[in-house]
Design an enzyme around this catalytic site. Structure first.
Site, PDB file in Angstrom:
ATOM      1  N   ARG A   1       0.820  -1.208   0.000  1.00 46.35           N
ATOM      2  CA  ARG A   1       0.000   0.000   0.000  1.00 46.35           C
ATOM      3  C   ARG A   1       0.860   1.267   0.000  1.00 46.35           C
ATOM      4  O   ARG A   1       0.545   2.271   0.641  1.00 46.35           O
ATOM      5  CB  ARG A   1      -0.940   0.018   1.214  1.00 46.35           C
ATOM      6  CG  ARG A   1      -1.948  -1.121   1.240  1.00 46.35           C
ATOM      7  CD  ARG A   1      -2.966  -0.970   0.126  1.00 46.35           C
ATOM      8  NE  ARG A   1      -4.052  -1.927   0.270  1.00 46.35           N
ATOM      9  CZ  ARG A   1      -4.140  -3.067  -0.398  1.00 46.35           C
ATOM     10  NH1 ARG A   1      -3.180  -3.413  -1.242  1.00 46.35           N
ATOM     11  NH2 ARG A   1      -5.170  -3.864  -0.220  1.00 46.35           N
TER      12      ARG A   1
ATOM     13  N   SER B   1     -11.005  -0.073   2.899  1.00 46.01           N
ATOM     14  CA  SER B   1     -10.432  -0.656   4.120  1.00 46.01           C
ATOM     15  C   SER B   1      -9.811   0.436   4.979  1.00 46.01           C
ATOM     16  O   SER B   1      -9.053   1.274   4.490  1.00 46.01           O
ATOM     17  CB  SER B   1      -9.370  -1.693   3.758  1.00 46.01           C
ATOM     18  OG  SER B   1      -9.940  -2.784   3.076  1.00 46.01           O
TER      19      SER B   1
ATOM     20  N   GLU C   1      -4.859   2.592   6.877  1.00 48.35           N
ATOM     21  CA  GLU C   1      -4.732   2.514   5.433  1.00 48.35           C
ATOM     22  C   GLU C   1      -5.358   3.735   4.789  1.00 48.35           C
ATOM     23  O   GLU C   1      -4.867   4.247   3.790  1.00 48.35           O
ATOM     24  CB  GLU C   1      -5.391   1.247   4.890  1.00 48.35           C
ATOM     25  CG  GLU C   1      -5.214   1.072   3.393  1.00 48.35           C
ATOM     26  CD  GLU C   1      -5.536  -0.335   2.931  1.00 48.35           C
ATOM     27  OE1 GLU C   1      -6.214  -0.466   1.903  1.00 48.35           O
ATOM     28  OE2 GLU C   1      -5.102  -1.294   3.587  1.00 48.35           O
TER      29      GLU C   1
END
Length: 308
Positions: free
Chosen positions: A167, A217, A299
């Site tokens: 990520r 998320s 995130e």
């Protein structure tokens, strides 16, 4: 080219950002810059005072803008940056092209970028965060990107230059991505690819609160620390399991809620502000640490200043 800062077609002062994010929260940007072309983008960045921060804003699908807003200039690319071009196994897309649009256009040409179909947002954000699902990531397919530097100069970077991680990618502050080129398996049956995307959508809708106001998320899976970005898809340690075990599935704070359908989705139930959402997220992190000893990492990107 001559650049005119007071043209309201290009730059808006004190522009609220809440309607430009999926969570519908956030204060104003000092300046919102809406370039219509790469030439305008380059000229605008070159003319901007060197001390003013620049924040590129995509679809706002993985973002909390705090209630005090963003200091500096926010850049939002529009229709001039949403092109999709396909040449054999190569797919080149503008940074404002929707991930789902790129997946479908590629599939229609027999090119397999189907993993992008269920990723919310646009290509610029997908590259920046090495977006992925079902074991496939941007890093697996990206060849190169083009960007405009903070000084207004064009630049081309290879995938290796971006040092992809879980990520994560590296890009100098203030640079704005304008285009990305991918290489993917080609010559496939478009109907088979379309069916694969339909199955992905059905799987997503069955397990995620897609009809609620979320930002994807909320927390990273704790195992997702490998440079390939794949560890989170094969390890049993998932953020949602830790949140459920901590008793925080469905938890509420003000207008914010951890989704009863999927514990790792933070929801604006209708009247949340950014402070509600961030505070609930921090409470979840605290409870998970108390019950498991694991510190969840956000995130969702959180930017800007809190309200006074």
């Amino acid at each position: 080219m001559q650049f005119i800062w007071d043209s309201d077609t290009l730059m808006m002062p004190s522009r609220p950002l809440s309607d430009l994010t999926w969570l519908r929260v956030g204060g104003p940007a000092d300046r919102l810059f809406l370039p219509r072309s790469e030439a305008e983008l380059a000229a605008g960045l070159a003319a901007l005072e060197a001390t003013v921060p620049v924040f590129p804003l995509g679809m706002g699908s993985n973002l909390i803008v705090r209630d005090g807003g963003i200091r500096g200039m926010v850049v939002k690319l529009g229709r001039g940056f949403n092109h999709v071009e396909i040449d054999g196994e190569f797919v080149t897309a503008g940074a404002a092209a929707l991930d789902s649009q790129v997946a479908r256009r590629a599939a229609a040409a027999g090119v397999d970028l189907t993993f992008l179909r269920t990723i919310p947002g646009a290509i610029g954000g997908a590259v920046r965060m090495n977006a992925g699902c079902y074991g496939r990531y941007v890093a697996d397919y990206l060849v190169s990107v083009r960007a405009i530097t903070r000084e207004g100069d064009p630049a081309t970077l290879s995938a290796s230059d971006l040092a992809f991680g879980y990520r994560h990618s590296t890009l100098p502050d203030g640079w704005v991505l304008v285009e990305a080129t991918f290489r993917a398996p080609a010559g496939l049956d478009p109907e088979v690819l379309e069916k694969a995307m339909e199955d992905q959508i059905a799987r997503r809708d069955a397990t995620q609160p897609t009809r609620d106001r979320t930002a994807g998320s909320t927390f990273r899976n704790p195992s997702g620390a490998s440079s390939t970005g794949r560890a989170d898809d094969v390890h049993d340690l998932k953020a949602w399991r830790l949140i459920e075990a901590a008793g925080m599935k469905g938890a509420r704070l003000g207008g914010a809620q951890m989704s009863p359908k999927h514990a790792n989705f933070l929801v604006n139930t209708g009247d949340a502000n950014a402070a509600d959402l961030e505070a609930l997220g921090e409470l979840v992190r605290k409870r998970v640490f108390e019950t498991s000893g694991i510190a969840l990492e956000w995130e969702i990107m959180r930017v800007g200043d809190p309200a006074d």
